[in-house]
Design an enzyme around this catalytic site. Structure first.
Site, PDB file in Angstrom:
ATOM      1  CG  HIS A 121      -0.218  -0.083   2.537  1.00 46.53           C
ATOM      2  ND1 HIS A 121       0.243   1.020   3.215  1.00 46.53           N
ATOM      3  CD2 HIS A 121       0.115  -1.164   3.296  1.00 46.53           C
ATOM      4  CE1 HIS A 121       0.817   0.650   4.342  1.00 46.53           C
ATOM      5  NE2 HIS A 121       0.759  -0.680   4.421  1.00 46.53           N
ATOM      6  CG  ASP A 122      -0.430   4.230   1.216  1.00 50.44           C
ATOM      7  OD1 ASP A 122      -1.296   4.947   0.689  1.00 50.44           O
ATOM      8  OD2 ASP A 122      -0.646   3.504   2.214  1.00 50.44           O
ATOM      9  N   GLY A 139       5.042  -1.154   2.691  1.00 51.82           N
ATOM     10  CA  GLY A 139       4.226   0.031   2.514  1.00 51.82           C
ATOM     11  C   GLY A 139       5.024   1.316   2.454  1.00 51.82           C
TER      12      GLY A 139
END
Length: 262
Positions: A121-122, A139
């Site tokens: 994520h991200d 992440g």
């Protein structure tokens, strides 16, 4: 619809260009958008608010747009955005973003992403990168353009790898890797300048020589980080043909929050 295999499950709300091809048993969710001439291999699962550009090749068993592997995630409508002309090989997993960060995981254009790569994520992945088999980005990781990450390499969350850097096989990256550097190992060590990569990308001999001088300032003169940043600023004035390259290196180092590999 003739390009979509009869066994594929495509939500009626998904937005697929008429030239997209979808292989057997693939599953595509309602909030997915896929651009022209992109091919989706057999058994792929593409879900979430996922946008995929044009001319991508996504091979079998990839899982794109799954929820983040983050206990804080509570079902927010975060996104995965993939650009154009990327190759995504078998069993790759790319997750949505989280609201605690940008809310989007983004992958640029012309990337070569090999089997079993995980992009969490991200993450922000630039253009023209190569991620070899089993490379894992935790992440919030950021990869600049033309980065190469060797197979079985793990990148710690919030770490950054600068443009044109190269990480060797099975490296453990827990600090920022400045642009143009070659690193490998566990613990990680800077092995030198990625001069051959720069030559292949059309950097002139004059530019490479200036970047080598900047490398020596940062790694071979025993300077503190602050003194190195000041010395790099002076080099910008001395080498106008490579001023942008040296500024890229200086600014990356100055912005580091995790410290740089040295």
């Amino acid at each position: 619809m003739s390009n979509i295999h009869s066994t594929a499950i495509v939500d009626p709300a998904a937005q697929l260009d008429s030239t997209v091809t979808v292989g057997p048993y693939a599953v595509i969710g309602a909030h997915v958008r896929i651009g022209a001439r992109t091919s989706i291999g057999p058994h792929c699962v593409i879900e979430g608010h996922t946008s995929i550009g044009e001319d991508n090749r996504i091979f079998q068993f990839a899982s794109l747009g799954g929820v983040p592997q983050d206990k804080k995630y509570a079902g927010e409508p975060t996104r995965l955005e993939i650009g154009n002309r990327n190759t995504v090989r078998e069993f790759c997993t790319f997750n949505l973003g989280t609201v605690q960060d940008r809310g989007v995981t983004s992958i640029g254009d012309d990337n070569w992403i090999m089997a079993y790569v995980h992009i969490a994520h991200d993450c922000v992945v630039g253009n023209q990168t190569i991620l070899a088999n089993n490379a894992t980005l935790a992440g919030h990781v950021q990869l600049g353009d033309w980065v190469i990450v060797g197979g079985l390499t793990g990148v710690h969350q919030f770490s950054r790898i600068g443009a044109h850097a190269m990480a060797g096989f099975a490296s453990h990256i827990s600090q920022d890797v400045p642009p143009f550097m070659m690193v490998d190992g566990n613990p990680l060590a800077v092995r030198g300048l990625n001069a051959e990569g720069l030559r292949r990308r059309g950097f002139s001999a004059e530019r490479i020589a200036a970047i080598k001088q900047a490398y020596r300032v940062l790694y071979r003169q025993g300077l503190t980080l602050e003194a190195s940043i000041n010395a790099l600023s002076a080099l910008i004035e001395e080498h106008p043909s490579a001023a942008a390259d040296i500024a890229l290196l200086r600014d990356f180092v100055a912005a580091s929050q995790r410290g740089i590999a040295r």
